[in-house]
Design an enzyme around this catalytic site. Sequence first.
Site, PDB file in Angstrom:
ATOM      1  CE1 TYR A  43      38.947  39.917  50.576  1.00  0.00           C
ATOM      2  CE2 TYR A  43      36.641  39.857  49.925  1.00  0.00           C
ATOM      3  CZ  TYR A  43      37.956  39.507  49.698  1.00  0.00           C
ATOM      4  OH  TYR A  43      38.301  38.775  48.583  1.00  0.00           O
ATOM      5  CE  LYS A  49      39.777  41.805  47.384  1.00  0.00           C
ATOM      6  NZ  LYS A  49      40.982  41.734  46.563  1.00  0.00           N
ATOM      7  CB  THR A  63      42.130  29.909  46.909  1.00  0.00           C
ATOM      8  OG1 THR A  63      41.466  30.898  47.714  1.00  0.00           O
ATOM      9  CG2 THR A  63      41.687  30.051  45.458  1.00  0.00           C
TER      10      THR A  63
HETATM   11  N1  LIG Z   1      39.202  32.682  46.408  1.00  0.00           N
HETATM   12  C1  LIG Z   1      38.127  33.417  46.427  1.00  0.00           C
HETATM   13  O1  LIG Z   1      37.027  32.923  46.713  1.00  0.00           O
HETATM   14  C2  LIG Z   1      38.208  34.881  46.083  1.00  0.00           C
HETATM   15  C3  LIG Z   1      37.008  35.548  45.818  1.00  0.00           C
HETATM   16  C4  LIG Z   1      37.054  36.898  45.507  1.00  0.00           C
HETATM   17  C5  LIG Z   1      38.271  37.562  45.424  1.00  0.00           C
HETATM   18  N2  LIG Z   1      39.411  36.885  45.693  1.00  0.00           N
HETATM   19  C6  LIG Z   1      40.656  37.671  45.607  1.00  0.00           C
HETATM   20  O2  LIG Z   1      41.605  37.001  44.792  1.00  0.00           O
HETATM   21  C7  LIG Z   1      42.931  37.333  45.243  1.00  0.00           C
HETATM   22  C8  LIG Z   1      43.718  36.042  45.439  1.00  0.00           C
HETATM   23  O3  LIG Z   1      43.081  35.281  46.450  1.00  0.00           O
HETATM   24  P1  LIG Z   1      43.208  33.701  46.571  1.00  0.00           P
HETATM   25  O4  LIG Z   1      41.847  33.204  46.785  1.00  0.00           O
HETATM   26  O5  LIG Z   1      44.023  33.158  45.489  1.00  0.00           O
HETATM   27  O6  LIG Z   1      43.968  33.629  47.984  1.00  0.00           O
HETATM   28  P2  LIG Z   1      45.157  32.698  48.467  1.00  0.00           P
HETATM   29  O7  LIG Z   1      45.213  32.947  49.940  1.00  0.00           O
HETATM   30  O8  LIG Z   1      44.981  31.292  48.001  1.00  0.00           O
HETATM   31  O9  LIG Z   1      46.437  33.306  47.762  1.00  0.00           O
HETATM   32  C9  LIG Z   1      46.848  34.625  48.045  1.00  0.00           C
HETATM   33  C10 LIG Z   1      48.324  34.768  47.743  1.00  0.00           C
HETATM   34  O10 LIG Z   1      48.687  36.103  48.089  1.00  0.00           O
HETATM   35  C11 LIG Z   1      49.860  36.077  48.900  1.00  0.00           C
HETATM   36  N3  LIG Z   1      49.883  37.225  49.773  1.00  0.00           N
HETATM   37  C12 LIG Z   1      49.053  37.525  50.810  1.00  0.00           C
HETATM   38  N4  LIG Z   1      49.411  38.678  51.365  1.00  0.00           N
HETATM   39  C13 LIG Z   1      50.488  39.133  50.688  1.00  0.00           C
HETATM   40  C14 LIG Z   1      51.317  40.280  50.795  1.00  0.00           C
HETATM   41  N5  LIG Z   1      51.134  41.205  51.751  1.00  0.00           N
HETATM   42  N6  LIG Z   1      52.322  40.429  49.910  1.00  0.00           N
HETATM   43  C15 LIG Z   1      52.543  39.500  48.964  1.00  0.00           C
HETATM   44  N7  LIG Z   1      51.807  38.382  48.811  1.00  0.00           N
HETATM   45  C16 LIG Z   1      50.790  38.216  49.665  1.00  0.00           C
HETATM   46  C17 LIG Z   1      49.782  34.755  49.646  1.00  0.00           C
HETATM   47  O11 LIG Z   1      51.064  34.321  50.105  1.00  0.00           O
HETATM   48  C18 LIG Z   1      49.214  33.840  48.577  1.00  0.00           C
HETATM   49  O12 LIG Z   1      50.202  33.289  47.763  1.00  0.00           O
HETATM   50  C19 LIG Z   1      42.766  38.163  46.505  1.00  0.00           C
HETATM   51  O13 LIG Z   1      42.891  39.538  46.184  1.00  0.00           O
HETATM   52  C20 LIG Z   1      41.351  37.854  46.938  1.00  0.00           C
HETATM   53  O14 LIG Z   1      40.775  38.888  47.705  1.00  0.00           O
HETATM   54  C21 LIG Z   1      39.418  35.558  46.018  1.00  0.00           C
END
Ligand SMILES: NC(=O)c1ccc[n+]([C@@H]2O[C@H](COP(=O)([O-])OP(=O)(O)OC[C@H]3O[C@@H](n4cnc5c(N)ncnc54)[C@H](O)[C@@H]3O)[C@@H](O)[C@H]2O)c1
Length: 307
Positions: free
Chosen positions: A185, A189, A220
């Site tokens: 991860y 990133k 999330t």
């Molecule tokens: N939530 C956090 O704490 C957090 C922190 C840092 C970064 N992020 C980043 O933010 C982004 C969104 O994360 P989130 O927290 O909303 O996660 P989430 O799991 O709630 O949503 C992710 C979405 O991406 C979709 N997805 C996953 N793999 C996929 C693929 N191969 N093709 C198409 N769609 C796909 C899922 O179906 C889902 O709708 C990610 O890149 C994550 O790494 C999240």
Amino acid sequence: MPQYISNIPVDCDVDFDTANIRGKTAIVTGGANGLGEAYVRSLIAAGATVCIGDLDTIKGRKLEAELTGVKFIECNTADWDNQVRLFQEAASFSPTEKISYVIANAGIHRPDEVFLYDGDDAVPKKPDLTTIDVNLIGVLYTAKLVSHYFIKQNGDKVSETQEDTCLVLIGSGAAFLDCPRAPQYCASKWAMRGILHSLRRTAFYYGSRLNIILPWYVKTNILSDEAFAHVSSVGVQFAEAKDAGECLLRILSDMDINGRSFFIAPRRWAARGFIDLGIEDYPEDSLLQEIQEDQVRSAPIDLGLFI
Ligand SMILES: NC(=O)c1ccc[n+]([C@@H]2O[C@H](COP(=O)([O-])OP(=O)(O)OC[C@H]3O[C@@H](n4cnc5c(N)ncnc54)[C@H](O)[C@@H]3O)[C@@H](O)[C@H]2O)c1
């Protein structure tokens, strides 16, 4: 669109006008849930048309039915052909046939088999690298398609009349902080910043911008309930998805913002929930600055198309 200018942190504590976003078309990968859904809702509120590319057909279709101006396209971003179709369908759905913004948000977080110890007597197992497939390879596919569509729309030369286009990559605190037990991860990133550092000085040749949003913990579906409960239990504050949506609009509304990364943060660290940390350059270090300038001047020109 100006050439990349370093050392000018973006003021995130100001009101801004989103008028230029109205009527534009955006693609949001992973836009069916969580932070992606927040980007979709912000873009729609600002008057954009949005295509969601996501695996989650139930939630994606629900958003399409709820929000005027949203089209859901089933897509696995780790699959090249799926993404080619996503961009084709998005361009067909766009009222202008153009795509102006792409938010490469789809991402996953899994227990990391690179970190896992298989036991003293075991032959180590080949680790599952799906996190790299989605978080890095999928984003590189997106970046390739973005430059194809942006160049096709705008040409490959700087011009006064170029329309603004912007790719927004999604990093994480794991793109600049120590995150134990998650080498894939973290690697994926940090890689978003690698892409930024490669493209931010060249994308302007076709009138384009590139920035990164780095979310702190936001509740999330990306982590388990237990993992988020642990975050709370050690007294760590969460950031808010709607602030990430607002940060996206701040980036898209100002055509001078290029090559920067924005941290989505709890209010105790950022008055409006997002901040330009100024971590992508070395203004205080003249040696690193000199080395960086030499690197940029000497970088190989393989394709002969762009500097
Ligand atoms: N939530 C956090 O704490 C957090 C922190 C840092 C970064 N992020 C980043 O933010 C982004 C969104 O994360 P989130 O927290 O909303 O996660 P989430 O799991 O709630 O949503 C992710 C979405 O991406 C979709 N997805 C996953 N793999 C996929 C693929 N191969 N093709 C198409 N769609 C796909 C899922 O179906 C889902 O709708 C990610 O890149 C994550 O790494 C999240």
